[in-house]
Structures are given as structure tokens and as C-alpha cells.
Write an enzyme that holds these catalytic residues in place. Structure first.
Site, PDB file in Angstrom:
ATOM      1  N   ASN A 267       0.911  -4.145  93.243  1.00 29.12           N
ATOM      2  CA  ASN A 267       1.838  -5.110  94.557  1.00 29.12           C
ATOM      3  C   ASN A 267       1.063  -4.614  96.056  1.00 29.12           C
ATOM      4  O   ASN A 267       2.130  -5.334  96.537  1.00 29.12           O
ATOM      5  CB  ASN A 267       3.192  -4.812  94.063  1.00 29.12           C
ATOM      6  CG  ASN A 267       4.209  -5.901  94.489  1.00 29.12           C
ATOM      7  OD1 ASN A 267       4.887  -6.979  94.951  1.00 29.12           O
ATOM      8  ND2 ASN A 267       4.606  -4.577  95.604  1.00 29.12           N
TER       9      ASN A 267
ATOM     10  N   TYR B 140      -5.287 -13.160 103.828  1.00 29.17           N
ATOM     11  CA  TYR B 140      -3.869 -13.428 103.414  1.00 29.17           C
ATOM     12  C   TYR B 140      -4.321 -14.574 102.235  1.00 29.17           C
ATOM     13  O   TYR B 140      -4.386 -14.062 101.103  1.00 29.17           O
ATOM     14  CB  TYR B 140      -2.792 -13.450 103.983  1.00 29.17           C
ATOM     15  CG  TYR B 140      -1.467 -13.251 103.238  1.00 29.17           C
ATOM     16  CD1 TYR B 140      -1.252 -11.734 102.804  1.00 29.17           C
ATOM     17  CD2 TYR B 140      -0.549 -13.595 102.858  1.00 29.17           C
ATOM     18  CE1 TYR B 140      -0.055 -11.785 101.582  1.00 29.17           C
ATOM     19  CE2 TYR B 140       0.544 -13.898 102.152  1.00 29.17           C
ATOM     20  CZ  TYR B 140       0.403 -12.227 101.365  1.00 29.17           C
ATOM     21  OH  TYR B 140       2.070 -12.195 100.685  1.00 29.17           O
TER      22      TYR B 140
ATOM     23  N   ALA C  24      -6.451 -16.254 101.457  1.00 31.13           N
ATOM     24  CA  ALA C  24      -7.475 -15.818 100.542  1.00 31.13           C
ATOM     25  C   ALA C  24      -7.517 -14.672  99.867  1.00 31.13           C
ATOM     26  O   ALA C  24      -8.257 -15.040  98.693  1.00 31.13           O
ATOM     27  CB  ALA C  24      -9.129 -15.915 101.539  1.00 31.13           C
TER      28      ALA C  24
END
Length: 155
Positions: free
Chosen positions: A81, A145, A147
């Protein structure tokens, strides 16, 4: 009163980026379901057992997984995460900035999976990669971000 076993009782879960936001909600839910939860992110976590981690460093994932095994002897759930978002258009972004985004958002989860797989196979565990809607579409101000999170969706 029935003493019913919880879904993640006797399970060990590692949540990267578990100190805040979605990661915090995931960590709490796993704990509520009976898991022993360890979070890994920059700095300490006051609510959970934690490991300080810099995911821009390619050696960090293996160190984290080894630490979880030393502390608990098993790993049942890996939640990738952790991430970073840098506000910058492509023409404003340096190669170093691009590489840091790539390392934290995509290479870090890849290396976490690679380090955790032998232990997850033993416990028939699970991997969850969390990724945002921006991984499915473009945003000119979040080029790196979008990509890297698109890559995470593919991973």
C-alpha cells in the site's frame, strides 16, 4: 456467548504504508479480524507494531520481510500500500525524481512480493496491491504517479 474464531486469527499481516489513510484502514480491519499486524513505512507507527522503511532503497523490502519472520516466524498476508505522489509535469520532473517515484511505487512492491513469496507459499498466503484510479487514466500533473500506479495494477 460463542467464542468464534476470526477470519485472520493466527495470521501475520504486513501492511506497507499502514500508518495513515487506506493503509491504516486495512491494518485496523485485519487486526479486527484477528491478525497480528505489522506496518512498514517512514517512521514509527503508534498504533501497530512497525518497521521503519524507506521504499526508495531496493534493499528495504528483503530486510522488512526478514524482520517479520524473525519476530513472528511466518507471513500470511502482504498488503503493498505504500506510495508517493509528486506534483510535477513531465517537463518539470528530474530523472532522479522519476526514479524515486518508480522505486517507491512500483519497484518496491515488486521487491516486497519477491521477498515475501517463499513465506507466503508456505502459509498459502495472499498478496494485495492497492492502486488508485489514477493508475487507470492520465493526469498531467501526476505523470510519474499515474505511470507507476498503472504498472502496479499490472503487477
Amino acid at each position: 456467548m460463542t467464542n468464534q474464531m476470526k477470519r485472520f486469527e493466527n495470521k501475520v499481516a504486513l501492511v506497507t504504508g499502514g500508518r495513515s489513510g487506506i493503509g491504516r484502514a486495512i491494518a485496523r480491519r485485519l487486526r479486527d479480524e484477528g491478525a497480528t499486524v505489522i506496518t512498514a513505512q517512514r517512521g514509527e507507527d503508534e498504533d501497530f507494531e512497525s518497521i521503519a522503511a524507506d521504499f526508495s532503497n531496493p534493499y528495504t523490502p528483503e530486510q522488512i520481510v526478514k524482520e517479520v519472520i524473525v519476530r513472528h516466524g511466518q507471513l500470511d498476508v502482504l498488503v503493498n500500500n505504500a506510495g508517493m505522489m509528486q506534483e510535477a509535469r513531465i517537463e518539470e520532473m528530474t530523472l532522479e525524481d522519476w526514479q524515486r517515484n518508480l522505486n517507491v511505487n512500483l519497484t518496491g512492491p515488486f521487491l516486497m512480493i519477491r521477498a515475501a513469496l517463499p513465506y507466503l507459499r508456505k502459509t498459502r498466503g495472499s498478496i494485495v496491491n492497492t492502486g488508485p484510479i489514477e493508475g487507470l487514466a492520465a493526469n498531467p500533473g501526476h505523470a510519474a504517479y499515474c505511470a507507476t500506479k498503472a504498472g502496479l495494477h499490472g503487477l
